[in-house]
Scaffold this motif. Structure first.
Motif, PDB file in Angstrom:
ATOM      1  N   ASP A   5      29.524  31.369  41.315  1.00 60.22           N
ATOM      2  CA  ASP A   5      29.418  32.130  42.559  1.00 60.22           C
ATOM      3  C   ASP A   5      27.976  32.653  42.585  1.00 60.22           C
ATOM      4  OD1 ASP A   5      29.882  33.803  44.673  1.00 60.22           O
ATOM      5  OD2 ASP A   5      31.574  34.878  43.777  1.00 60.22           O
ATOM      6  N   HIS A  22      47.153  35.237  36.044  1.00 58.87           N
ATOM      7  CA  HIS A  22      47.408  35.623  34.657  1.00 58.87           C
ATOM      8  C   HIS A  22      46.909  37.033  34.392  1.00 58.87           C
ATOM      9  CE1 HIS A  22      43.233  35.043  33.419  1.00 58.87           C
ATOM     10  NE2 HIS A  22      43.229  33.879  34.030  1.00 58.87           N
ATOM     11  N   GLY A  23      47.198  37.518  33.170  1.00 58.86           N
ATOM     12  CA  GLY A  23      46.859  38.901  32.851  1.00 58.86           C
ATOM     13  C   GLY A  23      45.413  39.053  32.400  1.00 58.86           C
ATOM     14  N   PHE A  24      45.121  40.248  31.995  1.00 58.54           N
ATOM     15  CA  PHE A  24      43.793  40.557  31.471  1.00 58.54           C
ATOM     16  C   PHE A  24      43.942  40.793  29.995  1.00 58.54           C
ATOM     17  CE2 PHE A  24      39.645  41.982  33.224  1.00 58.54           C
ATOM     18  CZ  PHE A  24      39.634  41.059  34.250  1.00 58.54           C
ATOM     19  N   PHE A  25      43.013  40.341  29.195  1.00 57.43           N
ATOM     20  CA  PHE A  25      43.134  40.735  27.807  1.00 57.43           C
ATOM     21  C   PHE A  25      42.043  41.701  27.392  1.00 57.43           C
ATOM     22  CE2 PHE A  25      39.979  37.728  26.776  1.00 57.43           C
ATOM     23  CZ  PHE A  25      40.361  36.468  27.208  1.00 57.43           C
ATOM     24  N   THR A  51      40.573  31.403  31.548  1.00 60.26           N
ATOM     25  CA  THR A  51      41.127  30.771  32.748  1.00 60.26           C
ATOM     26  C   THR A  51      40.759  29.292  32.791  1.00 60.26           C
ATOM     27  OG1 THR A  51      40.514  32.861  33.795  1.00 60.26           O
ATOM     28  CG2 THR A  51      41.385  31.144  35.231  1.00 60.26           C
ATOM     29  N   TYR A 105      36.767  26.457  47.469  1.00 60.62           N
ATOM     30  CA  TYR A 105      37.942  25.632  47.209  1.00 60.62           C
ATOM     31  C   TYR A 105      38.136  24.611  48.334  1.00 60.62           C
ATOM     32  CZ  TYR A 105      39.067  29.715  44.248  1.00 60.62           C
ATOM     33  OH  TYR A 105      39.041  30.740  43.329  1.00 60.62           O
ATOM     34  N   TRP A 111      32.285  37.152  49.315  1.00 62.54           N
ATOM     35  CA  TRP A 111      33.637  36.714  48.948  1.00 62.54           C
ATOM     36  C   TRP A 111      34.164  35.616  49.885  1.00 62.54           C
ATOM     37  CZ3 TRP A 111      37.117  36.392  45.282  1.00 62.54           C
ATOM     38  CH2 TRP A 111      36.941  37.167  44.130  1.00 62.54           C
ATOM     39  N   ILE A 147      35.364  30.876  40.788  1.00 63.26           N
ATOM     40  CA  ILE A 147      33.979  30.541  40.444  1.00 63.26           C
ATOM     41  C   ILE A 147      33.362  31.835  39.912  1.00 63.26           C
ATOM     42  CG2 ILE A 147      33.628  28.472  41.819  1.00 63.26           C
ATOM     43  CD1 ILE A 147      32.478  30.260  44.039  1.00 63.26           C
ATOM     44  N   TYR A 148      32.761  31.735  38.751  1.00 60.97           N
ATOM     45  CA  TYR A 148      32.325  32.928  38.030  1.00 60.97           C
ATOM     46  C   TYR A 148      30.948  33.370  38.511  1.00 60.97           C
ATOM     47  CZ  TYR A 148      36.200  31.122  35.371  1.00 60.97           C
ATOM     48  OH  TYR A 148      37.446  30.641  35.027  1.00 60.97           O
ATOM     49  N   TYR A 149      30.728  34.686  38.474  1.00 63.94           N
ATOM     50  CA  TYR A 149      29.442  35.216  38.928  1.00 63.94           C
ATOM     51  C   TYR A 149      28.312  34.641  38.093  1.00 63.94           C
ATOM     52  CZ  TYR A 149      31.741  38.588  41.935  1.00 63.94           C
ATOM     53  OH  TYR A 149      32.487  39.171  42.934  1.00 63.94           O
ATOM     54  N   GLY A 184      36.678  35.828  28.714  1.00 67.18           N
ATOM     55  CA  GLY A 184      37.521  35.965  29.908  1.00 67.18           C
ATOM     56  C   GLY A 184      37.429  34.740  30.801  1.00 67.18           C
ATOM     57  N   ALA A 209      42.768  35.740  37.287  1.00 69.52           N
ATOM     58  CA  ALA A 209      43.417  36.927  36.718  1.00 69.52           C
ATOM     59  C   ALA A 209      43.730  37.911  37.840  1.00 69.52           C
ATOM     60  CB  ALA A 209      42.528  37.569  35.661  1.00 69.52           C
ATOM     61  N   ASP A 263      42.614  40.705  38.583  1.00 69.19           N
ATOM     62  CA  ASP A 263      41.532  41.486  39.199  1.00 69.19           C
ATOM     63  C   ASP A 263      41.187  41.000  40.602  1.00 69.19           C
ATOM     64  OD1 ASP A 263      40.607  39.140  37.984  1.00 69.19           O
ATOM     65  OD2 ASP A 263      38.592  39.920  37.643  1.00 69.19           O
ATOM     66  N   ILE A 264      41.484  39.740  40.890  1.00 67.13           N
ATOM     67  CA  ILE A 264      41.077  39.214  42.190  1.00 67.13           C
ATOM     68  C   ILE A 264      42.286  38.707  42.989  1.00 67.13           C
ATOM     69  CG2 ILE A 264      38.669  38.796  41.616  1.00 67.13           C
ATOM     70  CD1 ILE A 264      39.251  36.014  40.806  1.00 67.13           C
TER      71      ILE A 264
END
Ligand code: MSP
Length: 489
Positions: free
Chosen positions: A72, A302-305, A47, A253, A246, A33-35, A43, A269, A271-272
């Motif tokens: 979030d 997954h990766g970061f671009f 996802t 979920y 967090w 859940i995105y900020y 980004g 990604a 990062d978390i």
């Protein structure tokens, strides 16, 4: 856009409830859940598009899915931003979240539920969950002494800093010295079940190994409360504290799972990673008395671009505004580009130049031209209806396998090889000549390419829902011929 979700309420026979729930459990897919502080960017779009593509793929296989995404909305970072804008916290998040639902709708993302952590039902469920973990003895009071980056909403250690700054947000973390409640993660009894789960459930392997190494490095207790942050869910056993954002966020979920617990696929990604592959399963183990079957089945990291070689930042992120691309070139083109430019799981670079180059070469030229060419020929020279094609029968399981392993770029490569092959075959067969010498063979050839176009449309549908539907209806002569991807000049 939220898709219609049929619930099960109308069945009054509760006797076989657990069986019924089991039977109706849908394949449960989540994104982070995105900020709410940020606007949707490439980004978060990445996802969410991947989750939607996988969900659509599952549906093409006859599997019912339950796909959730959202925002979030609690914590210090949101409260700070609201204050800067002189808005109440609630007004601020109420204004922010529609930006996400609108963006996802523009990107043809069909989730079942939009999660908001300020939802009263979520707050209630989080409270119940954490009270249970507390009652079971996994939470103890202590004192948190250290540093905290509000940008990350994360407790940090000095060794993570670069020049005393958070390497991600380039801000100096705040010093915290406050009483706090801690989740007892250092308890040795977590190690074996956590490692067992990580070995089975975390993908790709490199990320799995990273988590295993982290666990082997020794786990420490985790602070799960904040004393001076009021914008959050109260700790149910001590209202002087709110739950660390967090914990609140991860539990979305669980609180929005409906009857679909546990999640079948969780995407995010790298990062978390630690939050999702250590803290998240650990609190579930505590709650579910170490029952491994209650843990998420698969976590894919997954990766970061980067954007044109640079780390995506807010200002840079706006260089390619997903909504602007959608407006100019359609959601399908952006979805296709993001899913295939970087192999899912790896880091990679994206840029407007490569988007335009690939749009013109692959979507407009290879695919778009093929459709126009074959439709024109079918109109001019006629076609025979063909029902089976060995090449498509051979490719079908291969492409499905790639999709089921989230190898979107491999799936699309197979499809585009077939597309290019059809263009080459047309050049070789020259139907405009063949029609004069052998019209039957010519019509069979056109019919075969049309059948293959149907397959191509079906295979591309999860990635490019709109363009593929248009393709399928055109090659079945159910709609007028019109360019799928007009060239970008
Ligand atoms: N709110 C937390 C997540 C809580 S989930 C229980 C958070 N939010 S976030 O807005 O920062 O989103 C992070 C996620 O956005 C990443 O894990 C990834 O899914 C996506 N991405 C953000 N930037 C990205 C890239 N540059 N590249 C790929 N994915 C990116 O963390």
């Amino acid at each position: 856009m939220a898709k219609k979700f049929s619930n099960l309420k109308d069945n009054n026979n509760l006797e076989n409830d657990s069986e019924r729930i089991k039977e109706f459990k849908k394949f449960f897919i989540t994104t982070p859940i995105y900020y709410a502080t940020d606007a949707p960017h490439l980004g978060s779009a990445y996802t969410t598009i991947a989750a939607d593509t996988f969900s659509r793929f599952q549906q093409t296989q006859g599997i019912n899915t339950y796909f959730i995404t959202g925002t979030d909305e609690h914590g210090a970072k949101v409260a700070e931003k609201a204050k800067q804008q002189k808005k109440s916290n609630q007004n601020f998040v109420d204004e922010q979240t529609p930006k996400y639902s609108r963006a996802w709708s523009a990107l043809d993302i069909e989730y079942d539920q939009f999660v908001r952590t300020t939802d009263p039902n979520h707050k209630q469920k989080v409270s119940e969950f954490m009270q249970e973990v507390y009652t079971k003895g996994f939470i103890k009071k202590g004192k948190y002494e250290g540093i905290y980056c509000t940008g990350c909403e994360e407790y940090k250690s000095n060794k993570e800093l670069v020049d005393e700054l958070c390497p991600i947000h380039k801000i100096k973390p705040i010093k915290l010295s406050e009483p706090a409640y801690f989740f007892n993660l250092s308890d040795k009894k977590f190690i074996a079940p956590l490692k067992k789960w990580v070995e089975q459930s975390v993908f790709p392997i490199e990320r799995r190994n990273e988590v295993l190494a982290f666990i082997d490095g020794g786990l420490e207790d985790v602070a799960i409360s904040r004393k001076n942050v009021r914008w959050g869910i109260d700790c149910p056993w001590d209202k002087e504290y709110t739950l660390y954002v967090w914990i609140d966020a991860l539990l979305n979920y669980w609180s929005f799972a409906q009857n679909n617990w546990p999640p079948d696929l969780q995407l995010m990604a790298k990062d978390i990673l630690r939050f999702h592959c250590v803290i998240w399963p650990a609190i579930l183990l505590a709650y579910y008395d170490f029952d491994q079957t209650k843990l998420p089945r698969k976590i894919f990291v997954h990766g970061f671009f980067t954007l044109s070689g640079e780390k995506m930042s807010k200002s840079l992120g706006n260089i390619i505004d997903p909504l602007e691309i959608v407006q100019n070139y359609g959601a399908s083109a952006l979805r296709y580009y993001l899913l295939t430019e970087v192999s899912f799981g790896s880091d990679g670079d994206i840029s407007l130049d490569s988007f335009v180059a690939r749009y013109n070469a692959e979507l407009s030229n290879d695919l778009g031209n093929l459709v126009q060419r074959i439709l024109t020929m079918a109109e001019k020279f006629g076609y025979t209806k063909i029902d089976r094609d060995d090449e498509c029968d051979r490719l079908d399981p291969i492409i499905k396998q790639h999709y089921s392993e989230l190898e979107f770029s491999k799936a699309s490569l197979e499809v585009f090889n077939l597309i290019r092959k059809q263009n080459a075959l047309i050049d070789e067969f020259k139907p405009w000549v063949l029609t004069k010498t052998d019209p039957v063979k010519c019509q069979e050839f056109i019919g075969r390419v049309l059948l293959r176009m149907n397959y191509i449309g079906k295979w591309l549908l999860p990635m490019m829902p709109q363009a593929s539907s248009k393709l399928i209806s055109q090659v079945n002569f159910e709609s007028e011929k019109s360019p799928l991807f007009p060239k970008i000049i």
